[in-house]
Design an enzyme around this catalytic site. Structure first.
Site, short mmCIF file in Angstrom:
data_model
loop_
_atom_site.label_atom_id
_atom_site.label_comp_id
_atom_site.label_asym_id
_atom_site.label_seq_id
_atom_site.Cartn_x
_atom_site.Cartn_y
_atom_site.Cartn_z
CB ALA A 94 -29.08 -10.13 9.28
CD GLU A 95 -31.06 -12.70 13.44
OE1 GLU A 95 -32.24 -11.72 14.19
OE2 GLU A 95 -31.71 -13.58 13.25
CB SER A 96 -29.28 -6.32 16.53
OG SER A 96 -28.48 -6.27 16.11
#
Length: 221
Positions: A94-96
């Site tokens: 989700a983040e990167s």
């Protein structure tokens, strides 16, 4: 260098980066050096300017090869901090999107998108190092899980919005549009990996070296 070869090299270099102005120089042997990270080397000259991609675009098509390569580091951090590797993978997805060089408009960096204050708090020496970033992000997840008594939803919300925001919201997901969208996305990834989706549990567990600047060398005909 032939235009087609140059174009192919630039596409390889550009893939997976959020921003990729291309720099080049030709050495005395006729080898063309291309990079998106000139690192202060004054021999490089910009040969192509590319627009900055939205971080969300980079996340949307995460690098499956990188995901396999990082499993050794993820499992090591999971064992060290007693955090599910499925949760670590979910947060990274989700983040990167497994882009170790990702930088958000708010200054969050690396695989687990650590802001400077969090990186400092958890002893992350190099936020672009996959090892350091994963260890720091996992330590932070473990900390949040302790604060919220193992409540996964609240811990994930706090990873995005901060623990104070969750507490001030009465121990609920804060009413921020970003966090409201973030929590179900991470939990969906978590369930996917927990159920063996993407074969995360069985992928290569060998640690990988810290990410280096992307560099392509092509012979100049």
């Amino acid at each position: 260098m032939k235009p087609a070869l140059m174009a192919a090299a630039l596409l390889l270099l550009y893939g997976g980066t959020a921003e990729a102005d291309i720099y080049a120089y030709t050495d005395s042997s006729g080898v063309v050096h291309l990079t998106n990270v000139p690192a202060g080397n004054d021999r490089y000259r910009m040969v192509m300017r590319t627009p900055k991609m939205a971080v969300a675009v980079a996340r949307a098509d995460f690098n499956r090869v990188a995901r396999r390569r990082y499993q050794g580091l993820i499992h090591a951090a999971a064992n060290r901090y007693q955090v599910s590797s499925a949760l670590i993978n979910a947060v990274i997805s989700a983040e990167s999107g497994y882009n170790a060089g990702a930088v958000s408009p708010k200054g969050a960096v690396g695989l687990m998108q650590l802001i400077p204050a969090t990186a400092l708090r958890f002893g992350v020496a190099n936020v672009f190092s996959p090892t350091d970033n994963i260890n720091g992000g996992t330590a932070y997840l473990a900390h949040l899980l302790r604060i919220f008594s193992g409540d996964l939803k609240l811990a994930v919300a706090a990873y995005n919005a901060g623990s104070n925001a969750v507490i001030q919201a009465g121990y609920h997901v804060p009413p921020f549009a970003e966090t409201q969208a973030y929590v179900p996305r991470v939990l969906a990834y978590y369930q996917h990996y927990l159920n063996g989706g993407g074969t995360v549990s069985g992928e290569n567990r060998q640690p990988v070296a810290n990410a280096a600047p992307q560099l392509i060398q092509v012979s100049n005909p």
